[in-house]
Scaffold this active site. Structure first.
Site, PDB file in Angstrom:
ATOM      1  N   HIS A  53       1.093   4.211  -6.599  1.00 50.14           N
ATOM      2  CA  HIS A  53       0.059   3.283  -7.019  1.00 50.14           C
ATOM      3  C   HIS A  53      -1.214   3.754  -7.775  1.00 50.14           C
ATOM      4  CE1 HIS A  53      -2.354  -0.692  -6.636  1.00 50.14           C
ATOM      5  NE2 HIS A  53      -3.319   0.136  -6.870  1.00 50.14           N
ATOM      6  N   GLU A  54      -1.686   4.750  -7.140  1.00 58.37           N
ATOM      7  CA  GLU A  54      -3.171   5.411  -8.167  1.00 58.37           C
ATOM      8  C   GLU A  54      -2.847   6.288  -9.320  1.00 58.37           C
ATOM      9  OE1 GLU A  54      -5.733   4.425  -6.921  1.00 58.37           O
ATOM     10  OE2 GLU A  54      -5.352   3.518  -5.114  1.00 58.37           O
TER      11      GLU A  54
ATOM     12  N   HIS B 226      -2.868   3.871 -11.897  1.00 57.79           N
ATOM     13  CA  HIS B 226      -4.037   3.827 -12.633  1.00 57.79           C
ATOM     14  C   HIS B 226      -4.397   4.892 -13.583  1.00 57.79           C
ATOM     15  CE1 HIS B 226      -5.708   0.308 -10.597  1.00 57.79           C
ATOM     16  NE2 HIS B 226      -5.458   0.878  -9.277  1.00 57.79           N
TER      17      HIS B 226
END
Length: 674
Positions: A472-473, A476
C-alpha cells in the site's frame, strides 16, 4: 557570520540524486534555519506582491511556485524526523516549529497585495492563453488564498490567525500524547505466557525485552502490528483482554488525556469554518475533494454500513458458535474476534496465518514490491549504501526507468522504534517538478513492523496484512516517483484527499495474487487458501472502517459535538448500532489521522479510493493478465504521472474511458448478497 553559511540545513542538498544531508542534521539547527528560510520566503513574496507589473500567470502564480524553496526543504526534513525519528531534541521543539510555520503561512496568505494579484490572474485565466494545468493551478491558488482567510476583514483575519496558531499547537500536543502513551506501556510476558504466538513474534518480543534490560522476558508493545498479531494468535484470553484494553484506552484520561484537546480542536475547526462562510468544518474540508460535500461522502458510507453490519452479525454468530463448541462459557468480545476469526480461516480455508508469515520475510516482500513495479512500469531499484539515512534501519534506493533513466530516490524505514509515530506512511522530502529543468523526487516509506533480532532484521516475518501495508505505502511512493508535472504544487500525491489513496489501494492487489505469492515459495494450496479467505471477515473490516468514517463526519458536522465529544461519540455509536465486539478501528483519543494528520472529515477517503481501486483492478483481472502492459502504461500516464494537473474524475475517465462503477467496492468486499 551569516546563518546560511554555518547552518547545513540552509544549504542546497548536493548528495547523490539530491539526497538530504542526514549525517549533518542537528536538532538545534532547525529553529534558526526555519527562521532564516521563512524570512527569505517573506522577502520573495513581498517582491512578488509589490511589483509594478500587471499581474500575470508568470510574474505572480509561477513566481509563487518558485518561492520558498529553502523553507520547503527544511520544513519537509523536520516533519520527516518528527514523525519517523522523533528524538528528544526534535520533540522538544516540535510545538515551536509548528507555531512558527503556522504564523508564517498566515502572514503569506493574508498579504492583501498578493491576494489582489492572485484574484486578478484568476479573473483573466480563460483569456490569457494558459494551458489546462496552468488554469487549474490558478484556480487552486485562488481557492487556497480564500480558504486561508485572504478575503477576511482585519479583525477576522486576526481571529483566523489565532485559531490557526492554536490548532497547530493542539495537533502537536495530541500527537505527543499518543506517542507517549504508546511508548509508556509494555505487556511483559514470561515463557509460560506465549501459547499460540508465532515464532517470529516471540523472537521480536524477546529482542525488545533484551534491549530493555530484561533478558529471558518477552515484551509486546502497543504498536498496531504487535497488537493485531497477539490478538490473532495468543491463546491466553486474559492477556488478549489486557492488551486490548491498553491499546483502546490510550489517551482516554490520565496523564496523556486527549479528550480536552479533541473538544477544543472541534470547537476551533467549527469557528474557523463559520468565519470563512461554510456551514461546518466538513463542508470546508471537502470543498476541493472528489466528493465535494459531506452528503456525497455520507451516501457512499451508508451504502456500505448496513450490509457491513449484517455481514458482521453473520460472522459474530459463527465465531460465537465456535466458542460454544469449544466449551467457552463467555460471549464473544472485541479481544476475541481476531483470535476466533483466525480459527475460522484455518478450518474453513486451510489458511494458517503463521504458516503464511514463514514465507513473508520483510526483505523478500520489499523485493516483491520492487519486482512488481519492474513488471508494471519498467522500474529498477538499486541499494545505495553510500547514501545515509536518518537511522541505520533506513536504506536508500536509486530508482531508474529502464527506458528513460533516473526516476528518483527512495528511502525505506520499516522496523518499529519507540521514537516513531505509529502506523505506516509515505512522505516526500523533495517533490518532482520541471519549472526550470527536471527536478527528481525524493520520497520515503515508514512502517512499524516488529523486527527480527539483529543483525538479520531482513528476516522479519510479516503477516499477509502487513505485507499488504508494505505494498500500500509503496503505491504512494510510486505516485510520488512517477509524477511528471511542471509545477511543484501539482506534483505526485498533491491531489484530492479522496483520490490520493487510489494508487496505494490498487497496489495491494498484487501482493495477494498467485503470480506474486508463488515467488515467495508459498505452496499452491496455501495461495488458494489466501485467495479464498480474502472475502472472509469483510463484515468486521467494513464495520470498523466505515464506523470511523461516519464518526469523523458526524463530529465535524455537528456544532454540539465539541461540548462533550466523548458523550457525543457514545451516542452516535448507539444510534448507528455499532457492534460492540467490533468497535472503531481508531478511537478518538488516538485517532491521529483526524487530529494530528490531514484526514479530518475525510477518513471516508479510504472507502472512496477503494471503490476506484476495486473497479480498476477488475479491469486488470478481466484482461487475463494482472501485469497487462497496456493497462499499466495507461495507469502510469493517466493517473500516476499527472498529479493535480486536472480534476481526478477526468483522470479516472481517461484511464478506463468511463466513470467509476459504484458497485465495484460492494463486490470486492463481498457485500452484494447482504
Amino acid at each position: 557570520m551569516n546563518d546560511h553559511l554555518t547552518n547545513a540545513l540552509l544549504r542546497p542538498w548536493d548528495g547523490p540524486l539530491g539526497a538530504p544531508p542526514f549525517a549533518l542534521v542537528r536538532a538545534e539547527d532547525f529553529l534558526p534555519a526555519l527562521k532564516v528560510a521563512a524570512a527569505w520566503h517573506r522577502a520573495e513574496v513581498t517582491r512578488i506582491a509589490e511589483q509594478a507589473e500587471t499581474p500575470t500567470f508568470e510574474n505572480t502564480i509561477a513566481a509563487l511556485e518558485r518561492s520558498g524553496e529553502a523553507l520547503g526543504r527544511v520544513r519537509r526534513l523536520f516533519w520527516t524526523l518528527s514523525s519517523a525519528h522523533a528524538a528528544a531534541g526534535i520533540r522538544a521543539i516540535e510545538a515551536e516549529v509548528s507555531a512558527l510555520l503556522s504564523a508564517h503561512s498566515t502572514v503569506i496568505n493574508h498579504n492583501a497585495a498578493l491576494a489582489k494579484r492572485i484574484a486578478a490572474v484568476h479573473a483573466s485565466r480563460h483569456d490569457a492563453g494558459l494551458t489546462p494545468a496552468q488554469v487549474r493551478l490558478v484556480e487552486s491558488s485562488y481557492a487556497g488564498a480564500r480558504r486561508s482567510g485572504a478575503a477576511l476583514g482585519a479583525e477576522h483575519k486576526e481571529r483566523f490567525a489565532a485559531i490557526q496558531s492554536r490548532l497547530s499547537d493542539l495537533s502537536v500536543k495530541f500527537g505527543h500524547n499518543v506517542l507517549a502513551a504508546t511508548a509508556d506501556w509494555i505487556l511483559d510476558l514470561g515463557e509460560d505466557d506465549l501459547a499460540g504466538m508465532p515464532p517470529s513474534q516471540r523472537d521480536a518480543a524477546a529482542a525488545r525485552a533484551a534491549a530493555a534490560g530484561a533478558p529471558g522476558r518477552f515484551h509486546v508493545t502497543l504498536d498496531r502490528t504487535d497488537y493485531e498479531s497477539f490478538l490473532s494468535f495468543s491463546t491466553r484470553r486474559d492477556l488478549r483482554e489486557k492488551l486490548w484494553r491498553a491499546f483502546t484506552g490510550r489517551c482516554n484520561g490520565g496523564e496523556h488525556d486527549n479528550w480536552p484537546i479533541i473538544a477544543e480542536i472541534l470547537a476551533l475547526r467549527h469557528e474557523r469554518a463559520i468565519l470563512l462562510g461554510y456551514a461546518d468544518h466538513a463542508h470546508y474540508a471537502l470543498e476541493d475533494s472528489m466528493a465535494h460535500t459531506p452528503g456525497a461522502a455520507l451516501a457512499l458510507l451508508e451504502q456500505l454500513w448496513e450490509p457491513g453490519k449484517r455481514r458482521a452479525a453473520e460472522e459474530a454468530a459463527e465465531l460465537q458458535a465456535l466458542i460454544d463448541a469449544e466449551g467457552g462459557a463467555f460471549t464473544l468480545a472485541a479481544w476475541d474476534w481476531r483470535f476466533y476469526a483466525e480459527q475460522v480461516r484455518r478450518s474453513r480455508y486451510a489458511l494458517d496465518g503463521a504458516a503464511v508469515a514463514k514465507h513473508l520475510r520483510l526483505d523478500a516482500v520489499r523485493q516483491a514490491a520492487f519486482d512488481t513495479a519492474a513488471r508494471l512500469y519498467g522500474l529498477s531499484f538499486t541499494r545505495r549504501e553510500d547514501i545515509p539515512g536518518y537511522h541505520p534501519d533506513v536504506w536508500a534506493w536509486e530508482v531508474r526507468d529502464k527506458a528513460t533513466g533516473p526516476v528518483g530516490l527512495l528511502f525505506t524505514d520499516y522496523l518499529a522504534r519507540p521514537e516513531k509515530h505509529g502506523g505506516a506512511w509515505m512522505g516526500t522530502l523533495r517533490v518532482q517538478e520541471a519549472m526550470d529543468g527536471e527536478v527528481l523526487p525524493v520520497v520515503y516509506l515508514v512502517a512499524n513492523f516488529a523486527g527480527a533480532p539483529p543483525p538479520d532484521t531482513g528476516a522479519t516475518r510479516l503477516s499477509i496484512d502487513e505485507a499488504r501495508t508494505l505494498f500500500h505505502e509503496f503505491g504512494h511512493a510510486l505516485h510520488g516517483l512517477l509524477s511528471r508535472v511542471t509545477y511543484p504544487s501539482q506534483s505526485g500525491t498533491a491531489v484530492a484527499r479522496d483520490f490520493v489513496e487510489f494508487p496505494s489501494k490498487l497496489m495491494e492487489n498484487w501482493i495477494v495474487s498467485k503470480e506474486v505469492l508463488s515467488g515467495f515459495g508459498v505452496p499452491e494450496t496455501l495461495i488458494e487458501a489466501i485467495r479464498n479467505a480474502l472475502s472472509y471477515g469483510q463484515g468486521f473490516a467494513t464495520t470498523e472502517l466505515i464506523g470511523c468514517s461516519l464518526i469523523d463526519l458526524a463530529i465535524h458536522t455537528c456544532e454540539q459535538a465539541s461540548a462533550d465529544p466523548r458523550a457525543f461519540v457514545d451516542s452516535e455509536l448507539e444510534r448507528l448500532g455499532m457492534p460492540p465486539a467490533v468497535g472503531l478501528r481508531h478511537r478518538l483519543p488516538y485517532f491521529t489521522h483526524i487530529f494530528d494528520g490531514g484526514y479530518a472529515s475525510a477518513y471516508y477517503s479510504y472507502a472512496w479510493s477503494e471503490t476506484l481501486d476495486a473497479d480498476a483492478f477488475e479491469a486488470f483481472a478481466a484482461s487475463g493478465d494482472i501485469f497487462d502492459a497496456r493497462l499499466a502504461e495507461r495507469f502510469r500516464k493517466e493517473i500516476l504521472s499527472v498529479g493535480d494537473t486536472r480534476d481526478p474524475m477526468e483522470s479516472f475517465h481517461a484511464f478506463l474511458d468511463r466513470a467509476p462503477d459504484p458497485e465495484a467496492l460492494m463486490r470486492a468486499r463481498n457485500l452484494i448478497d447482504v
